[in-house]
Design an enzyme around this catalytic site. Structure first.
Site, PDB file in Angstrom:
ATOM      1  CG  ASP A 133      -5.103  17.697  25.074  1.00 14.48           C
ATOM      2  OD1 ASP A 133      -6.356  17.340  25.689  1.00 14.48           O
ATOM      3  OD2 ASP A 133      -4.759  18.014  23.879  1.00 14.48           O
ATOM      4  CG  ASP A 156      -1.303  20.329  19.682  1.00 18.24           C
ATOM      5  OD1 ASP A 156       0.073  20.787  19.587  1.00 18.24           O
ATOM      6  OD2 ASP A 156      -1.601  19.545  19.837  1.00 18.24           O
ATOM      7  CG  ASN A 157      -1.393  19.169  23.729  1.00 13.44           C
ATOM      8  OD1 ASN A 157      -2.392  18.979  23.341  1.00 13.44           O
ATOM      9  ND2 ASN A 157      -0.302  18.212  23.783  1.00 13.44           N
ATOM     10  N   GLY A 183      -9.237  14.938  16.550  1.00 10.16           N
ATOM     11  CA  GLY A 183      -9.044  13.503  15.953  1.00 10.16           C
ATOM     12  C   GLY A 183      -9.990  12.659  16.216  1.00 10.16           C
ATOM     13  NE  ARG A 184      -7.110  10.530  21.266  1.00 11.84           N
ATOM     14  CZ  ARG A 184      -6.434   9.959  22.298  1.00 11.84           C
ATOM     15  NH1 ARG A 184      -6.764   8.817  22.338  1.00 11.84           N
ATOM     16  NH2 ARG A 184      -5.495  10.384  22.894  1.00 11.84           N
ATOM     17  CE  LYS A 221      -7.386  12.979  25.164  1.00 14.80           C
ATOM     18  NZ  LYS A 221      -6.484  13.832  26.120  1.00 14.80           N
TER      19      LYS A 221
HETATM   20  P1  AMP Z   1      -2.343  14.621  21.764  1.00 14.74           P
HETATM   21  O1  AMP Z   1      -1.055  14.405  21.677  1.00 14.74           O
HETATM   22  O2  AMP Z   1      -3.584  13.833  22.531  1.00 14.74           O
HETATM   23  O3  AMP Z   1      -2.733  15.987  22.174  1.00 14.74           O
HETATM   24  O4  AMP Z   1      -3.209  14.582  19.948  1.00 14.74           O
HETATM   25  C1  AMP Z   1      -2.381  15.299  18.969  1.00 14.74           C
HETATM   26  C2  AMP Z   1      -3.204  14.923  17.831  1.00 14.74           C
HETATM   27  O5  AMP Z   1      -3.495  13.785  17.508  1.00 14.74           O
HETATM   28  C3  AMP Z   1      -4.762  15.601  17.969  1.00 14.74           C
HETATM   29  O6  AMP Z   1      -5.060  16.194  16.775  1.00 14.74           O
HETATM   30  C4  AMP Z   1      -5.535  14.316  18.402  1.00 14.74           C
HETATM   31  O7  AMP Z   1      -6.916  14.720  18.019  1.00 14.74           O
HETATM   32  C5  AMP Z   1      -4.841  13.323  17.513  1.00 14.74           C
HETATM   33  N1  AMP Z   1      -5.078  11.999  17.736  1.00 14.74           N
HETATM   34  C6  AMP Z   1      -4.530  11.552  19.028  1.00 14.74           C
HETATM   35  N2  AMP Z   1      -4.867  10.137  19.279  1.00 14.74           N
HETATM   36  C7  AMP Z   1      -5.728  10.022  17.944  1.00 14.74           C
HETATM   37  C8  AMP Z   1      -6.621   9.035  17.692  1.00 14.74           C
HETATM   38  N3  AMP Z   1      -6.244   7.749  18.440  1.00 14.74           N
HETATM   39  N4  AMP Z   1      -7.357   8.799  16.674  1.00 14.74           N
HETATM   40  C9  AMP Z   1      -7.477   9.892  15.916  1.00 14.74           C
HETATM   41  N5  AMP Z   1      -6.774  11.196  16.403  1.00 14.74           N
HETATM   42  C10 AMP Z   1      -5.842  11.181  17.353  1.00 14.74           C
HETATM   43 MG    MG Z   2      -3.594  17.650  22.355  1.00 10.11          MG
END
Ligand code: AMP
Ligand code: MG
Length: 485
Positions: A264, A254-255, A94-95, A115
């Site tokens: 992550d 996903d992690n 997502g980012r 990231k």
């Molecule tokens: P994470 O908890 O960091 O492993 O992220 C879980 C999901 O949320 C992944 O698909 C990330 O790409 C998305 N994500 C987390 N933070 C953001 C953000 N600020 N903008 C867009 N997507 C995000």
């Molecule tokens: Mg992640």
């Protein structure tokens, strides 16, 4: 666009080439005022970069994805995942962006990934951004893990963007450039299974096999053998986390990587006082990802991977389920073997002794002893110094230590030296990380650089660094880490 006097790097794109259905071509958001905050010169050299060139404007542009070499094809990767047990069919970067792959000086193929590089089609409600604090947390934690010998993604650089981003307050934004053996996740297989069925899972598995376990291509049942290797890699990884008191905090599928690297780093932290129920994440209300639950969760995540591989393992679903069940069940033995041999090494023993370890952990828990400190105090005990003072009721320790001492090889100074090679003095303790991140957020990078220096030589006791080996001052409260970083 080529950068500077010539391209700093040439990327390959085997992921995007092999798996177009799992890769969305995308570009990084522009960065108004990039400032390099931290650069990992050792890793840069490993990757074949000239570190000085990376510090130049063209290098910094590469590190935020705005100045890429000709032919670069950055992509956002698609994945799904079980988050806290609930299935989310479409997550993805997502980012984040996969800039491409590099072959390092050792001939290993590695992803260079960003990231905090802006919204992608997977951003859902997110802003696509990341804040300086959490990106530096990932940097220091990953580098500490690497120095501890634990497989992990690595941090190449953190660049401040010059933007303010909206969280609970306004925070300085940053982009992390990180390097990993790959970014293939259990969630990548879940997405492939749901979006493309067995044919896409087969392409993904073939890519993963070629990349991480090339020898299994020759096995009788390559996909079952592939699965066994991932199970083994994760069993080994989580045992290593447990042996240093690391709590990942968000062990969603996903992690969870296919390579067996830690990835992550979000609301992660190292445990101080030994307690299996230790949780740091503000969003982990049920303690699903508590320290003591990590092996069981890893096995659960691996069962989700198995579900995606069944049609490849055997055309008869019953045969496939039986075979995969046998392998996922083996996780327990594999994990216990890694843990037991790691614990034996921590205790200076030639062979594992499960009751001795169980009783020790019960003792550490009951008397709230600092996990990291204890093992160094134990080697110090062999040199005549005290571990006893760590215990409020030392009689119980005396009884345990007497049982331990009779099992040790005769050369006590060699035992103590061997213990000190596996038991760190320095882990990135929460209060030190928080202190460094708060200073960095306010513009002072010195505490961060000092902390990186300390935790990247984790086994060395160095004069003047005593403060870094101590637990948080009493009364500093329970540490909480926040998601939504
Ligand atoms: P994470 O908890 O960091 O492993 O992220 C879980 C999901 O949320 C992944 O698909 C990330 O790409 C998305 N994500 C987390 N933070 C953001 C953000 N600020 N903008 C867009 N997507 C995000
Ligand atoms: Mg992640």
């Amino acid at each position: 666009m080529s950068v500077g006097a010539g391209p700093l790097v040439e990327f390959d794109h085997s992921y995007a080439r092999d798996l177009p259905a799992l890769a969305v071509p995308w570009t990084a958001a522009p960065v108004p005022a990039p400032t390099l905050l931290a650069l990992n010169e050792g890793l840069a050299a490993e990757l074949g970069f000239d570190a000085e060139a990376l510090r130049e404007p063209a290098g910094v542009a590469l590190l935020v994805g705005s100045g890429l070499p000709d032919g670069a094809r950055p992509v956002a990767q698609a994945y799904a995942g079980h988050q806290f047990g609930g299935y989310v069919p479409r997550l993805g970067d997502g980012r984040a962006l996969l800039l491409g792959e590099l072959v390092d000086r050792g001939g290993r193929r590695r992803d260079l990934h960003l990231k905090g590089s802006g919204r992608t089609p997977f951003a859902r409600g997110g802003d696509g951004k990341a804040a300086v604090g959490p990106m530096l947390r990932e940097y220091v934690t990953a580098e500490a893990m690497h120095a501890l010998g634990i497989p992990t993604s690595r941090a190449l650089a953190v660049v401040a963007t010059g933007e303010e981003i909206v969280r609970e307050s306004l925070l300085p934004g940053a982009v992390l450039a990180r390097v990993a053996a790959s970014h293939l996740r259990v969630g990548t297989f879940q997405y492939a299974a749901a979006a493309g069925g067995p044919a896409l899972v087969r392409d993904l598995a073939d890519h993963a096999i070629a990349r991480h376990f090339p020898d299994v291509a020759e096995a009788d049942n390559p996909y079952l053998e592939f699965y066994r290797r991932v199970v083994d890699a994760q069993a080994s990884l989580v045992a290593r986390w447990m042996l240093v008191g690391f709590v990942h905090g968000v062990m969603n599928t996903d992690n969870t990587t296919i390579s067996g690297e830690t990835i992550d780093y979000g609301p992660c932290a190292f445990m101080d006082q030994f307690d299996p129920a230790t949780v740091f994440s503000s969003i982990d209300h049920g303690g699903r990802y508590a320290y003591g639950n990590q092996p069981g969760i890893a096995q659960w995540n691996l069962a989700r991977l198995a579900e995606t591989l069944l049609p490849l393992i055997d055309e008869d679903p019953n045969v496939a389920v039986d075979a995969a069940t046998e392998v996922v069940t083996e996780f327990v033995e594999r994990y216990e073997r890694y843990w037991a041999s790691g614990m034996a090494a921590k205790l200076g023993l030639e062979t594992p002794d499960a009751p001795l370890v169980q009783d020790l952990l019960a003792l550490l828990h009951a008397q709230r002893v600092d996990f990291t400190r204890f093992f160094r105090a134990l080697s110090a005990h062999l040199r005549g110094a005290g571990a006893r003072s760590l215990f409020a009721q030392p009689a119980a320790f005396d009884a345990w230590v007497a049982r331990w001492e009779v099992l040790l090889p005769p050369d006590r100074s060699a035992v103590a030296a061997a213990m000190d090679r596996v038991n760190p003095v320095h882990v990135p303790r929460n209060h030190l990380v928080e202190e460094a991140l708060a200073a960095a957020t306010a513009g002072d990078m010195a505490p961060f650089h000092r902390l990186v220096d300390v935790v990247t030589s984790p086994f060395d006791e160095r004069p003047g660094l005593e403060r870094y080996a101590e637990p948080a001052p009493a009364g500093s409260g329970r540490h909480v880490t926040y998601c939504g970083t």
